[in-house]
Design a protein around this motif. Structure first.
Motif, short mmCIF file in Angstrom:
data_model
loop_
_atom_site.label_atom_id
_atom_site.label_comp_id
_atom_site.label_asym_id
_atom_site.label_seq_id
_atom_site.Cartn_x
_atom_site.Cartn_y
_atom_site.Cartn_z
N ARG A 95 -37.38 13.82 6.34
CA ARG A 95 -36.73 12.93 7.29
C ARG A 95 -35.73 13.72 8.15
NH1 ARG A 95 -34.18 8.66 4.07
NH2 ARG A 95 -36.10 8.43 2.91
N TRP A 96 -34.93 14.54 7.52
CA TRP A 96 -33.89 15.26 8.25
C TRP A 96 -34.47 16.29 9.17
CZ3 TRP A 96 -28.40 16.23 6.49
CH2 TRP A 96 -27.87 15.07 5.92
N ILE A 97 -35.43 17.02 8.63
CA ILE A 97 -35.92 18.13 9.44
C ILE A 97 -36.73 17.61 10.61
CG2 ILE A 97 -37.39 20.17 9.43
CD1 ILE A 97 -36.40 20.74 6.65
N ILE A 98 -37.50 16.55 10.36
CA ILE A 98 -38.26 16.01 11.48
C ILE A 98 -37.32 15.34 12.47
CG2 ILE A 98 -39.98 14.29 12.13
CD1 ILE A 98 -41.47 15.04 9.56
N GLY A 99 -36.36 14.61 11.95
CA GLY A 99 -35.42 13.93 12.84
C GLY A 99 -34.53 14.90 13.59
N GLY A 100 -33.88 15.78 12.82
CA GLY A 100 -32.89 16.65 13.44
C GLY A 100 -33.49 17.90 14.04
N GLY A 101 -34.58 18.37 13.44
CA GLY A 101 -35.13 19.64 13.89
C GLY A 101 -36.18 19.49 14.98
N LEU A 102 -36.88 18.36 14.98
CA LEU A 102 -37.93 18.20 15.99
C LEU A 102 -37.58 17.12 17.02
CD1 LEU A 102 -41.11 18.44 13.71
CD2 LEU A 102 -40.23 20.15 15.28
N VAL A 103 -37.23 15.92 16.51
CA VAL A 103 -37.03 14.82 17.45
C VAL A 103 -35.78 15.04 18.30
CG1 VAL A 103 -36.64 12.35 17.67
CG2 VAL A 103 -38.23 13.23 15.94
N LEU A 104 -34.69 15.39 17.65
CA LEU A 104 -33.42 15.55 18.40
C LEU A 104 -33.55 16.59 19.52
CD1 LEU A 104 -30.34 14.98 18.65
CD2 LEU A 104 -30.00 16.84 17.04
N PRO A 105 -33.97 17.81 19.21
CA PRO A 105 -34.11 18.76 20.33
C PRO A 105 -35.19 18.34 21.31
CG PRO A 105 -34.82 19.78 18.27
CD PRO A 105 -34.22 18.47 17.92
N GLY A 106 -36.28 17.73 20.79
CA GLY A 106 -37.35 17.31 21.69
C GLY A 106 -36.85 16.32 22.71
N VAL A 107 -36.13 15.30 22.23
CA VAL A 107 -35.63 14.28 23.15
C VAL A 107 -34.61 14.90 24.10
CG1 VAL A 107 -34.26 12.17 23.27
CG2 VAL A 107 -36.08 12.38 21.58
N SER A 108 -33.72 15.73 23.56
CA SER A 108 -32.70 16.35 24.43
C SER A 108 -33.37 17.13 25.56
CB SER A 108 -31.81 17.30 23.64
OG SER A 108 -31.39 16.71 22.45
N ILE A 109 -34.40 17.89 25.19
CA ILE A 109 -35.04 18.71 26.21
C ILE A 109 -35.70 17.83 27.26
CG2 ILE A 109 -36.93 20.34 26.60
CD1 ILE A 109 -36.30 21.51 23.85
N ALA A 110 -36.35 16.76 26.80
CA ALA A 110 -37.03 15.88 27.75
C ALA A 110 -36.02 15.28 28.72
CB ALA A 110 -37.77 14.78 27.00
N VAL A 111 -34.90 14.79 28.19
CA VAL A 111 -33.89 14.18 29.05
C VAL A 111 -33.34 15.21 30.02
CG1 VAL A 111 -31.63 13.09 29.08
CG2 VAL A 111 -33.30 12.45 27.35
N LEU A 112 -33.06 16.39 29.47
CA LEU A 112 -32.49 17.45 30.29
C LEU A 112 -33.41 17.78 31.46
CD1 LEU A 112 -29.88 18.76 29.60
CD2 LEU A 112 -31.08 20.64 28.55
N LEU A 113 -34.71 17.89 31.15
CA LEU A 113 -35.64 18.23 32.22
C LEU A 113 -35.78 17.10 33.22
CD1 LEU A 113 -38.43 20.10 30.25
CD2 LEU A 113 -36.72 21.05 31.77
N ALA A 114 -35.73 15.87 32.70
CA ALA A 114 -35.87 14.73 33.60
C ALA A 114 -34.76 14.75 34.64
CB ALA A 114 -35.82 13.43 32.80
N PHE A 115 -33.57 15.16 34.25
CA PHE A 115 -32.50 15.26 35.23
C PHE A 115 -32.53 16.58 35.98
CE2 PHE A 115 -30.75 11.95 32.52
CZ PHE A 115 -30.28 11.06 33.47
N GLY A 116 -32.85 17.63 35.25
CA GLY A 116 -32.71 18.96 35.82
C GLY A 116 -33.77 19.29 36.86
N ILE A 117 -35.00 18.86 36.64
CA ILE A 117 -36.07 19.25 37.56
C ILE A 117 -35.83 18.72 38.98
CG2 ILE A 117 -38.53 18.92 38.07
CD1 ILE A 117 -39.17 19.56 35.24
N PRO A 118 -35.49 17.43 39.12
CA PRO A 118 -35.20 16.96 40.49
C PRO A 118 -34.01 17.68 41.12
CG PRO A 118 -35.43 15.11 38.97
CD PRO A 118 -35.44 16.34 38.14
#
Ligand code: HEM
Ligand SMILES: [Cu+2]
Ligand SMILES: [Cu+2]
Lengths: 247, 114, 839
Positions: A95-118
């Motif tokens: 639970r922790w590793i998937i949540g904190g290690g995959l989902v958290l950075p994954g979501v952060s990166i997606a959000v970051l790119l959504a703002f950063g690319i434009p």
């Protein structure tokens, strides 16, 4: 389940006051500390403005992540886990590793790119704006040579631009690599021997903005400052024709 | 070496990823040097299209490989050592697939050569 | 260094000691033992850390107030360049290599690393190279172009002094030690683990070090190539980076950062190894998510090679390419986050013991997570365009490097202190040292992010007042001195503990890994007997090992033959394969390194005949080193009662030497690929590159030479295959035939080169060709000479049916030589013509 609730209340406890502190800090900074002739946090052009918002957003989001991780750590070190069976540990781990290690950075990166690319797209000097003013800037040890090819004007360490519209700075270097930067207006771009780079620069209002060399270029690297003076359109035309006459 | 329980599976996916990455970057650079599509075309041009297609194919390949390793780990007759490599290999292929897909996303956002 | 625990095997320990001990007095310089070499690496590293720290304090003093002129611009530039260079190349990497060299054999249950003389050579290259670089400060000619030495600023025209040469030659010399450690650690981890220790049973520390070692193998060659090319440009005028002659300064940046970014992870991985080792011990439970960690390690190792362009976001490459590297850079956060949450979960499910090492690990967490997060920010291209090359980056890089390397390193030092000295440290002074360091660090660097956002660029020797930077810089300088005080306390604490620390006893932290089964401090042979293992946590699952190992109840206890030996096992399964016999104390590494130092210094002062003498000297010592192998009387001569179950490795057709050869060739291949990259890069991207209309190299001759070489390699392959099948009738003659063919090949290639009339000082194209030729000649020459020596050894009886090992080891070199030859002919000589010799 119970551990979960406790966990989240702990996180909330750790972060709540800090968010306020952070927001407060940002506020204070905006009012006083962020001003400065070279401050990227006191933007005066669209590129710098967009990036400053990226910064505040990232500061907030990543500040939360940071406090959350530290909070979890402190809690983990303090708490008495009782007897944890291997199966329990396994479930918790996944639970922790998937949540904190995959989902958290994954979501952060997606959000970051959504703002950063434009934002990044907006900073590009696309050739659609073909009719913008062209200024040629060449780096020397240790000054900037500024040319207005259409008007035949040439200056040192001093640029004049019309306010409220983009101009294209064509960057070259005569000797070593350096980087052209007006922090309150836009990001930096390198001037490299043998290459030409184009930077889009825009000041929203008339005024004097200071720039500097960001890439280390030898002995007097610290002294490669310059100014960019933005004029209202008519004033700029006036300045340009005056300067062309003087030359 | 290509068996799903072979330790080579620990690096196979990432090797594919690495080769794809070189092809992507080199393809873009050479493409822009040889026949740069105009910036007005945006992201709809032969170069972005080609890079996107290669990336998609690579991603699919990696997903398939991940699935194959995962299956192999579940076979009851496989020894613990083999299952360890297969399980880990599946995860690594999966991560490689994700990395390929994620890194290729800008292909649909930017014109290639500016 | 001998056993103080007084087990009943006292006589056995004395016998082992007689074989394994270093020579006494100053002759200890001939030591090759990994414990000694590892300690020397670490001590030397700490020395250079102090040097780098003093330089940092100088820089911070200068920047404390605006418009100061304590240091002139010239001196400041030397100071920050040397600070960065010393910290990265002479402190961070070597000290971690030292830790790995010290720990790995002990953790995998071996007596030494598999190439002990290479450890020693590596150490001396590091020491001499470091001293040469350091001496530049004292002659006032230190490098001053920044630690990444961008051309053209570092080129002969803009940096006419010796500073850049000090950097290029010195760093390349030091690099030998990194490559040595990388190769040696890889092979040792893969081929000398305790019998039964499968890959899946390795302590997690070993996975980390394996990844680090392989990253060194693939990461350093681009820098080595770049340094060689730049030094050739400076000293011989070959214009690789000069636009007017068809070069490009951007090529340097690519090659440097192809090394430079992986280097960050080369530093971080061993530090994370320490964290992953300590956390389970202080949580007193196995690490949670071992498999996830292995995944994270492998993924980090690969992805970190795909990020280098994020250091070059402002040079104006296409936005789409930047976006690829931007996303890739953000993606490395994933494996890091996986590790972080595995550590958290371990702590969460364990009962955590508070201790000084854990305090440092906590400091690591706070600082490193912050550095990681600002790293993700920096990967966002538009943000990067604003803060690149400002003090924001200085803050970020110190959060990563200090948080991700220094703090875990000190945690590790405190954790293993009892192992080094047999004593525990005192808690009070240590805690004080931690808090001062921690507070001082954050005072220095936390608000430095703001300094950067307020626009202060890095690498400026001073700044004007009133820009909002004044108080921030003052705070940073004060913080820097607080941190220095903290470090001083830590060093004091460690120094005092040797005198006042209480004795630690065995396994004082109740750790799970095998290094705690040695004596503290360890005997030079580590273990009196070598156990078989099939668990990740030997000391938790089989605590009786603490007694049974010194009591000699396990394997490889016979020492009457007087050889140093350890087990050789299969890479994956850990099945016992052979007994590896290891060389003892030797002067050859020191002498070889001294000769290389002569080469380095003579190139520096440009006395080329002396450099040539040095090369010859080094070659003599290194070949002599290779001579004392196998059945040579100083190694393991054939005897009547040879052990055969398992056999000695030099009696087989597979062994650590073969693996070492392959790993070396991987590094070498990376060097070659970097050269190819340079070739294609200049061809496609250099603004003024020209390919001559007609190539002056005689391609027919080159193909003929290639055929001769192919013949030599085929013949060699047949000889080896027959040898391993037990037939050696034509061995010496065959080797002589191969040597002859090799000479013929060399002669033709040399003839083609001399007849080509290249102008390497005028065109980057010709300069590249010349480097390619020299590379090919070197390899064919080396393989030929070594084959000749093999023929001699057959005559002397050191190589034969019962001793097939050495020709087997040499075979990959021939294959490699052949492969790069044909590749070069195709890609350098034929492809441009086929492409239409475009411009
Ligand atoms: C004792 C605490 C330290 C202080 C106060 C300190 C201070 C500084 C300063 C003032 C600079 C120059 C910034 C600039 O002008 O661009 C710098 C650069 C640098 N530092 Fe440190 N530093 C410390 C520790 C370290 C450590 C432990 C490492 C690495 C292991 C390190 C690696 C670097 C590097 C690579 C640079 C860049 C040099 C360059 O720009 O060429 N520093 N540091
Ligand atoms: Cu500069
Ligand atoms: Cu990097």
């Amino acid at each position: 389940m119970f551990a979960h609730r406790r966990l989240w209340s702990a996180v909330a406890w750790l972060t709540r006051p800090r968010v306020a502190v952070l927001a407060g800090l940002a506020h204070v900074c905006l009012l006083t500390g962020c001003a400065g002739e070279y401050s990227t946090l006191d933007p005066a052009g669209p590129s710098a403005l967009a990036v400053s918002w990226l910064w505040w957003g990232m500061l907030l989001a990543f500040g939360l992540v940071w406090f959350a991780v530290i909070g979890l750590w402190l809690l983990a070190v303090r708490r008495d886990p009782g007897d944890v069976s291997d199966a329990q540990a396994q479930r918790l781990q996944n639970r922790w590793i998937i949540g904190g290690g995959l989902v958290l950075p994954g979501v952060s990166i997606a959000v970051l790119l959504a703002f950063g690319i434009p934002v990044g797209h907006g900073m590009l000097p696309l050739s659609a704006d073909e009719d913008v003013l062209r200024i040629e800037v060449t780096g020397y040890q240790w000054y900037w040579q500024v040319e207005y090819p259409d008007a035949g004007v040439s200056l040192e360490d001093e640029l004049h631009i019309p306010a409220g519209e983009p101009v294209h700075i064509h960057l070259r270097s005569n000797d070593v690599i350096r980087s052209f930067w007006v922090p309150r207006l836009a990001g930096k771009l390198d001037a490299i021997p043998g290459h030409e780079n184009v930077l889009k620069l825009q000041a929203d209002q008339a005024g004097v903005y200071r720039g500097l060399c960001a890439e280390f270029c030898g002995l007097l690297h610290a002294d490669m400052g310059f100014t960019v003076e933005a004029h209202e359109r008519e004033d700029f035309e006036q300045w340009l024709s005056d300067a062309a006459r003087d030359d | 070496m290509l068996q799903a329980t072979h330790p080579f599976q620990l690096v196979a996916g990432l090797l594919v990823w690495a080769i794809w990455f070189v092809v992507l970057y080199a393809g873009l650079s050479v493409g822009c040097a040889v026949a740069p599509p105009a910036a007005e075309q945006g992201d709809l041009n032969w170069l972005n299209g080609g890079l996107g297609a290669i990336s998609l194919a690579t991603t699919l390949l990696l997903v398939l490989a991940a699935w194959r390793c995962w299956q192999a780990a579940a076979v009851p007759s496989v020894d613990r050592q083999g299952a360890f490599f297969a399980r880990l290999g599946a995860a690594i292929h999966g991560v490689s697939a994700l990395a390929t897909a994620a890194i290729a996303i800008p292909v649909v956002a930017y014109p290639p050569c500016v | 260094m001998t056993d103080s625990q007084g087990h009943d095997g006292g006589a056995q320990h004395r016998r082992l000691d007689a074989v394994w001990a270093n020579w006494p007095g100053w002759r200890t310089l001939a030591a090759v033992n990994h414990t000694s070499i590892g300690l020397r690496f670490m001590l030397t590293g700490v020395f250079f850390f102090l040097v780098g720290g003093v330089l940092a304090m100088l820089a911070r003093t200068q920047l404390a107030l605006p418009a100061q002129d304590i240091l002139s611009a010239d001196v400041y530039n030397q100071v920050f360049t040397m600070h960065g260079t010393v910290m990265m190349f002479l402190f961070a990497i070597p000290v971690l290599e030292g830790l790995a060299l010290y720990m790995i054999p002990k953790m995998i249950g071996a007596r030494d690393l598999v190439f002990p003389r290479i450890s020693s050579l590596g150490y001396y290259c590091y020491l001499f190279g470091g001293l040469i670089i350091l001496s530049s400060l004292f002659v006032g000619q230190a490098p001053d172009s920044g630690w990444f030495m961008y051309t053209p600023l570092s080129s002969a025209e803009h940096a006419p002094g010796m500073g850049s040469d000090f950097w290029l030659l010195g760093i390349t010399f030091v690099e030998i030690s990194a490559m040595a450690a990388g190769i040696e650690l890889t092979v040792s981890i893969l081929r000398s683990r305790a019998p039964g220790m499968t890959l899946r049973h390795m302590p997690i520390f070993c996975w980390y070090i394996l990844a680090m070692a392989l990253m060194i193998v693939f990461g350093f060659p681009p820098l080595i190539l770049a340094s060689v090319l730049l030094e050739l440009e400076r000293a011989a005028g070959m214009p690789f980076f000069e636009v007017a002659a068809g070069g490009d300064p951007i090529l340097w940046q690519h090659l440097f950062w192809l090394f430079g970014h992986p280097e960050v992870y080369i530093i971080f991985l061993p530090a994370a190894a320490v964290v992953s080792t300590l956390i389970p011990v202080f949580a007193q439970r196995p690490i949670v998510g071992y498999r996830w960690l292995v995944l994270a390690i492998i993924v980090t190792g690969f992805i970190s090679f795909g990020l280098w362009v994020h250091h070059m976001f402002t040079i104006g490459i296409p936005k789409l390419a930047q976006a690829f590297f931007s996303v890739a850079s953000m993606l490395v956060a994933v494996p890091t986050a996986i590790q972080l949450f595995a550590w958290l979960a371990t702590l969460w499910t364990g009962r955590v013991i508070r201790s000084l090492p854990m305090l440092w690990i906590f400091g690591f967490l706070v600082i490193f997570v912050c550095g990681g997060l600002t790293g993700v920010m920096l990967a966002l291209v538009p943000f990067n365009w604003q803060v690149h090359d400002t003090h924001f980056v200085v803050a970020h890089l110190h959060y990563v490097v200090v948080g991700g390397m220094l703090f875990p390193l000190i945690a590790g030092f405190y954790y293993w202190l009892p192992h080094f000295s047999g004593r525990m440290s005192t808690p009070v002074l240590g805690a004080l040292g931690f808090w001062l360091t921690f507070i001082g660090f954050n005072a220095t660097f936390l608000l430095m992010h703001l300094t950067g956002l307020l626009g202060m660029p890095r690498r400026v020797y001073t700044y004007e007042a009133g820009l909002g930077w004044d108080w921030l810089n003052l705070l940073s300088s004060v913080g820097g001195f607080v941190m220095a005080a903290g470090i001083a306390l830590v060093l004091l604490d460690i120094a005092l503990h040797f005198r006042f620390g209480r004795p630690a006893g065995r396994n004082p932290w109740n750790a799970d890994t095998l290094e705690w089964a040695t004596n503290t401090p360890p005997a030079p042979y580590n273990f009196a007997s070598l156990p078989a293992l099939d668990t990740r946590h030997p000391l938790w699952r089989q605590p009786e090992l603490l007694q049974s190992i010194p009591a000699g109840e396990h394997g490889l206890t016979d020492i009457r033959h007087g050889r140093r030996e350890t087990y050789g096992t299969e890479a994956v399964s850990g099945r016992l394969r052979e007994v590896i016999h290891l060389p003892g104390n030797s002067w050859l590494p020191l002498l070889g390194a001294l000769m290389l130092a002569v080469v380095c210094v003579s190139l520096l002062v440009r006395i080329y005949p002396m450099a040539l003498l040095g090369v010859v000297g080094a070659a003599v010592f290194l070949l002599r080193w290779g001579w004392e192998n196998g059945a040579h009387p100083r190694a393991a001569p054939l005897t009547a009662n040879e052990p055969d179950n398992p056999p000695l490795h030099s009696r087989t057709c597979d062994g650590p030497g073969l693996w070492g050869m392959w790993v070396t060739l991987m590094a070498n291949g990376t060097l070659y690929l970097s050269l190819l990259f340079g070739w294609f890069y200049l061809w496609t991207a250099a603004p003024q590159w020209t390919t001559p209309e007609t190539l002056s190299v005689d391609r027919v001759a080159m193909v003929a030479a290639g055929l001769v070489l192919t013949g030599a390699v085929v013949a060699y392959g047949r000889l080896v295959r027959a040898l391993c099948k037990g037939r050696a009738t034509f061995l010496a003659g065959g080797l002589l035939l191969v040597t002859t063919l090799g000479c013929l090949h060399l002669a033709v290639v040399l003839w083609a080169l001399l007849g080509a009339g290249l102008t390497p000082t005028e065109h980057a194209h010709d300069a590249m060709l010349l480097v390619m030729f020299l590379y090919l000649l070197f390899h064919a020459g080396l393989a030929t000479v070594l084959s000749l020596l093999q023929a001699l050894r057959v005559r002397l009886g050191y190589v034969g049916v019962r001793l097939p090992y050495e020709p087997v080891v040499l075979r990959p070199l021939w294959l490699y030589t052949l492969a790069v030859y044909w590749l070069s002919v195709a890609l350098f000589l034929f492809l441009p013509a086929a492409w239409g010799a475009g411009g």
